[in-house]
Design a protein around this motif. Structure first.
Motif, PDB file in Angstrom:
ATOM      1  N   LEU A 104       0.839  -1.201   0.000  1.00 19.54           N
ATOM      2  CA  LEU A 104       0.000   0.000   0.000  1.00 19.54           C
ATOM      3  C   LEU A 104       0.873   1.250   0.000  1.00 19.54           C
ATOM      4  O   LEU A 104       0.604   2.215  -0.729  1.00 19.54           O
ATOM      5  N   ARG A 105       1.931   1.229   0.781  1.00 23.47           N
ATOM      6  CA  ARG A 105       2.830   2.384   0.845  1.00 23.47           C
ATOM      7  C   ARG A 105       3.612   2.575  -0.449  1.00 23.47           C
ATOM      8  O   ARG A 105       3.906   3.707  -0.843  1.00 23.47           O
ATOM      9  N   ARG A 106       3.971   1.463  -1.090  1.00 24.14           N
ATOM     10  CA  ARG A 106       4.790   1.565  -2.307  1.00 24.14           C
ATOM     11  C   ARG A 106       3.961   1.864  -3.547  1.00 24.14           C
ATOM     12  O   ARG A 106       4.515   2.004  -4.632  1.00 24.14           O
ATOM     13  N   GLY A 107       2.660   1.971  -3.388  1.00 22.73           N
ATOM     14  CA  GLY A 107       1.815   2.268  -4.541  1.00 22.73           C
ATOM     15  C   GLY A 107       1.531   1.058  -5.410  1.00 22.73           C
ATOM     16  O   GLY A 107       1.348   1.190  -6.621  1.00 22.73           O
ATOM     17  N   HIS A 108       1.502  -0.131  -4.789  1.00 27.23           N
ATOM     18  CA  HIS A 108       1.209  -1.360  -5.545  1.00 27.23           C
ATOM     19  C   HIS A 108      -0.159  -1.278  -6.212  1.00 27.23           C
ATOM     20  O   HIS A 108      -0.346  -1.760  -7.329  1.00 27.23           O
ATOM     21  N   TRP A 109      -1.130  -0.663  -5.510  1.00 28.07           N
ATOM     22  CA  TRP A 109      -2.459  -0.465  -6.081  1.00 28.07           C
ATOM     23  C   TRP A 109      -2.602   0.996  -6.513  1.00 28.07           C
ATOM     24  O   TRP A 109      -2.261   1.909  -5.766  1.00 28.07           O
ATOM     25  N   ALA A 110      -3.093   1.193  -7.697  1.00 23.23           N
ATOM     26  CA  ALA A 110      -3.311   2.558  -8.182  1.00 23.23           C
ATOM     27  C   ALA A 110      -4.462   3.189  -7.411  1.00 23.23           C
ATOM     28  O   ALA A 110      -5.468   2.534  -7.118  1.00 23.23           O
ATOM     29  N   ILE A 111      -4.308   4.463  -7.060  1.00 21.21           N
ATOM     30  CA  ILE A 111      -5.376   5.185  -6.366  1.00 21.21           C
ATOM     31  C   ILE A 111      -6.489   5.468  -7.366  1.00 21.21           C
ATOM     32  O   ILE A 111      -6.290   6.134  -8.383  1.00 21.21           O
ATOM     33  N   GLN A 112      -7.678   4.961  -7.076  1.00 21.82           N
ATOM     34  CA  GLN A 112      -8.795   5.030  -8.021  1.00 21.82           C
ATOM     35  C   GLN A 112      -9.725   6.213  -7.770  1.00 21.82           C
ATOM     36  O   GLN A 112     -10.502   6.582  -8.648  1.00 21.82           O
ATOM     37  N   ALA A 113      -9.690   6.786  -6.580  1.00 16.70           N
ATOM     38  CA  ALA A 113     -10.537   7.941  -6.256  1.00 16.70           C
ATOM     39  C   ALA A 113     -10.000   8.558  -4.977  1.00 16.70           C
ATOM     40  O   ALA A 113      -9.214   7.939  -4.251  1.00 16.70           O
ATOM     41  N   GLN A 114     -10.413   9.778  -4.692  1.00 18.56           N
ATOM     42  CA  GLN A 114      -9.971  10.420  -3.465  1.00 18.56           C
ATOM     43  C   GLN A 114     -11.106  11.228  -2.854  1.00 18.56           C
ATOM     44  O   GLN A 114     -12.034  11.664  -3.542  1.00 18.56           O
ATOM     45  N   CYS A 115     -11.019  11.398  -1.545  1.00 23.21           N
ATOM     46  CA  CYS A 115     -11.994  12.187  -0.781  1.00 23.21           C
ATOM     47  C   CYS A 115     -11.227  13.294  -0.063  1.00 23.21           C
ATOM     48  O   CYS A 115     -10.390  13.012   0.793  1.00 23.21           O
ATOM     49  N   ASP A 116     -11.513  14.528  -0.416  1.00 25.88           N
ATOM     50  CA  ASP A 116     -10.792  15.668   0.156  1.00 25.88           C
ATOM     51  C   ASP A 116     -11.635  16.279   1.283  1.00 25.88           C
ATOM     52  O   ASP A 116     -12.663  16.892   1.037  1.00 25.88           O
ATOM     53  N   LEU A 117     -11.189  16.089   2.512  1.00 28.40           N
ATOM     54  CA  LEU A 117     -11.883  16.623   3.684  1.00 28.40           C
ATOM     55  C   LEU A 117     -11.215  17.883   4.209  1.00 28.40           C
ATOM     56  O   LEU A 117     -11.677  18.454   5.205  1.00 28.40           O
TER      57      LEU A 117
END
Length: 215
Positions: A117-130
């Protein structure tokens, strides 16, 4: 329980009461329509005599009796309200782990998953900006975001809580709250502080539960 916790519990109870009242209203309307149809049928029979309806040859007859109708939607709505009632009083500190950074993982999740998870193995698919939101709007937005991400089948998302530079005393108020809220959501399998390129101390990379049989 704190005053805020009591207010949130009362809000949940009010929401459940409103759902029940709405379901009861719909059930009453359905009964009224059925009674009106029954009165019309009886009036017709009195006018023309007994009527024997002919069977429809195009309809298949069920082999087993139909089950009694159950308020499934109402139960689902009440369950959803309870699931999204994220508490601010939930103590998350004992569930967090540290090495070169703070992270969380479910018991069935190995450390290798956190490293990926830290190394970016999975691509970030969406984000929530709080960032910049007050506590209650932030909690509602996060719950809605996670629900939508789960429905869309997303696995890896980013939650931006900010670094607290604009908060009183320059303390990151949302940072601890977001960690607590994420731990309370069963679809969250793990999270870790984002890399510098992905937000650093102001964001978390979150791994969500996959669909059964999925990757």
């Amino acid at each position: 329980m704190s005053v805020n916790g009591l207010h949130e519990l009362h809000a949940v109870q009010r929401a459940i009461a409103e759902l029940r009242a709405e379901a009861e209203r719909r059930e009453a309307e359905a009964r009224a329509r059925a009674e009106a149809a029954d009165r019309e049928r009886r009036a017709f029979e009195l006018a023309v005599g007994p009527v024997t309806p002919l069977p429809d040859p195009n309809l298949a007859r069920p082999e087993r009796p139909r089950p009694e109708p159950l308020p499934r939607q109402r139960e689902a709505d009440e369950k959803r309200v309870m699931q999204e009632a994220l508490s601010d009083d939930f103590d998350v500190e004992d569930l967090l782990e540290t090495d070169d950074g703070l992270f969380f993982r479910r018991p069935e999740i190995g450390l290798d998953v956190v490293h990926k998870l830290r190394r970016g193995h999975w691509a970030i698919q969406a984000q929530c900006d709080l960032h910049g939101l007050q506590r209650d709007p932030a909690r509602e937005r996060l719950a809605s975001f996670l629900r939508d991400a789960r429905r869309a089948g997303l696995r890896c998302v980013r939650v931006i809580h900010g670094k607290g530079h604009g908060s009183p005393g320059r303390e990151p108020v949302l940072k601890g709250k977001v960690r607590s809220w994420l731990v309370q959501k069963q679809e969250v399998m793990a999270f870790a502080q984002a890399s510098a390129a992905e937000g650093g101390h102001g964001a978390l990379v979150v791994l969500l539960k996959g669909e059964p049989g999925g990757r």
